[in-house]
Scaffold this motif. Structure first.
Motif, mmCIF file in Angstrom:
data_model
loop_
_atom_site.group_PDB
_atom_site.id
_atom_site.type_symbol
_atom_site.label_atom_id
_atom_site.label_comp_id
_atom_site.label_asym_id
_atom_site.label_seq_id
_atom_site.Cartn_x
_atom_site.Cartn_y
_atom_site.Cartn_z
ATOM 1 N N ALA A 168 0.887 -1.165 0.000
ATOM 2 C CA ALA A 168 0.000 0.000 0.000
ATOM 3 C C ALA A 168 0.920 1.209 0.000
ATOM 4 N N GLY A 169 1.370 1.585 -1.198
ATOM 5 C CA GLY A 169 2.401 2.602 -1.289
ATOM 6 C C GLY A 169 3.704 2.058 -0.725
ATOM 7 N N ARG A 170 4.310 2.806 0.179
ATOM 8 C CA ARG A 170 5.580 2.371 0.780
ATOM 9 C C ARG A 170 5.374 1.402 1.938
ATOM 10 N N GLY A 171 4.130 1.245 2.367
ATOM 11 C CA GLY A 171 3.829 0.319 3.448
ATOM 12 C C GLY A 171 3.163 -0.937 2.916
ATOM 13 N N THR A 172 2.519 -1.668 3.811
ATOM 14 C CA THR A 172 1.785 -2.875 3.425
ATOM 15 C C THR A 172 0.299 -2.670 3.713
ATOM 16 N N PHE A 173 -0.503 -3.412 2.993
ATOM 17 C CA PHE A 173 -1.953 -3.269 3.074
ATOM 18 C C PHE A 173 -2.486 -3.933 4.334
ATOM 19 N N GLN A 174 -3.217 -3.164 5.126
ATOM 20 C CA GLN A 174 -3.835 -3.684 6.341
ATOM 21 C C GLN A 174 -5.341 -3.673 6.151
ATOM 22 N N HIS A 175 -5.989 -4.817 6.359
ATOM 23 C CA HIS A 175 -7.415 -4.900 6.071
ATOM 24 C C HIS A 175 -8.068 -5.898 7.009
ATOM 25 N N HIS A 176 -9.292 -5.591 7.374
ATOM 26 C CA HIS A 176 -10.096 -6.498 8.189
ATOM 27 C C HIS A 176 -10.793 -7.502 7.277
ATOM 28 N N ASN A 177 -11.396 -8.511 7.853
ATOM 29 C CA ASN A 177 -12.131 -9.508 7.078
ATOM 30 C C ASN A 177 -13.636 -9.412 7.283
ATOM 31 N N ARG A 178 -14.112 -8.330 7.839
ATOM 32 C CA ARG A 178 -15.537 -8.178 8.109
ATOM 33 C C ARG A 178 -16.273 -7.701 6.862
ATOM 34 N N PRO A 179 -17.423 -8.263 6.570
ATOM 35 C CA PRO A 179 -18.235 -7.744 5.454
ATOM 36 C C PRO A 179 -18.648 -6.296 5.730
ATOM 37 N N TYR A 180 -18.696 -5.496 4.687
ATOM 38 C CA TYR A 180 -19.083 -4.099 4.867
ATOM 39 C C TYR A 180 -20.517 -3.974 5.364
ATOM 40 N N SER A 181 -21.353 -4.964 5.064
ATOM 41 C CA SER A 181 -22.728 -4.922 5.557
ATOM 42 C C SER A 181 -22.770 -4.855 7.081
ATOM 43 N N GLU A 182 -21.811 -5.490 7.745
ATOM 44 C CA GLU A 182 -21.798 -5.467 9.202
ATOM 45 C C GLU A 182 -21.563 -4.054 9.730
#
Length: 263
Positions: A168-182
């Protein structure tokens, strides 16, 4: 500095636009009263606004990348229907505040919700969306996540050059696994509908590379002096897939539309 610094020219040219069927679903998500107001969060180069031109009278697009907003301005302003107001605001979604008394009928967040403070944004929007209004969070499957033989092969090349973790640019991608509906269900917009719109695309070597350079995980600047080697590797890999210079993709848009209860 925006995560998308240096990607604007590729983003505008090579990012797939918003299909008209998706625009139709968004159009029907809110009342047809006038004036009709749209707030597009993470507007980028204006792809969502472009797809919805003529359906809203008063449009605000918000993004924290000045280059993206300049591209949106040059593209959208000449195409505005008569009587349509367009305001582009350079700000983070978390810092944005609409003009006093301004309330959206529809808020769109396309391919951007993962970059935001999701609970905070939804709390803010409760005060920025008018009665009967809706919040639409939507996007198609990421190139990084969506599987097909040729995509898997290209993704492997990216990992060879930039490492196993998604950048994610110069860093790494951080992401949750929760559905956006929640997230919507835990907000004021807890009446949630989901709509899926299938889409089929045809890619070429040029458009694949252009798309990759529009992303935070394979932006051109990340490769430094290895950019020519990367392009050669991608072209060599793709030569073993597809029909000549045509690479098909089956994808879909998942649209989550949240509304308030009992309005």
């Amino acid at each position: 500095m925006s995560l998308f610094t240096g990607t604007t020219e590729f983003y505008r040219k090579y990012r797939p636009g918003i299909p008209q069927e998706v625009a139709r679903v968004l159009d029907h998500a809110t009342p047809q009263r006038r004036p009709r107001r749209l707030l597009d969060v993470g507007t980028g180069t204006g792809l969502v606004i472009e797809a919805l031109l003529g359906r809203f009278d008063d449009v605000i697009g918000v993004d924290n990348d000045a280059d993206m907003l300049a591209a949106a301005e040059s593209c959208l302003r000449p195409e505005l229907p008569k009587g349509t107001s367009l305001t582009l605001v350079e700000a983070t979604a978390e810092d944005f505040a609409p003009p006093p008394g301004w309330r959206a009928d529809l808020v769109t967040i396309c391919r951007a919700f993962h970059w935001l403070d999701q609970p905070k944004i939804l709390r803010q929007l409760d005060g920025q969306v008018g009665p009967g209004g809706a919040v639409a969070i939507f996007g198609d499957n990421s190139f990084w996540a969506a599987g097909s033989p040729w995509k898997d092969a290209v993704r492997a090349v990216i990992k060879d050059f930039l490492g196993e973790e998604r950048r994610a640019g110069r860093g790494t991608f951080q992401h949750h696994n929760r559905p956006y509906s929640e997230f919507l269900e835990e907000s004021a917009f807890n009446q949630v509908d989901e709509v899926r719109v299938p889409v089929r695309r045809e890619w070429t070597v040029e458009s694949i590379l252009g798309y990759l350079y529009s992303t935070t995980f394979a932006a051109r600047g990340l490769f430094g002096d290895r950019i020519e080697a990367f392009e050669t590797a991608v072209k060599s890999t793709l030569a073993g897939h597809g029909d000549g210079d045509t690479f098909p993709e089956e994808n879909e848009f998942l649209i989550r539309i949240g509304r308030r209860e009992r309005e």
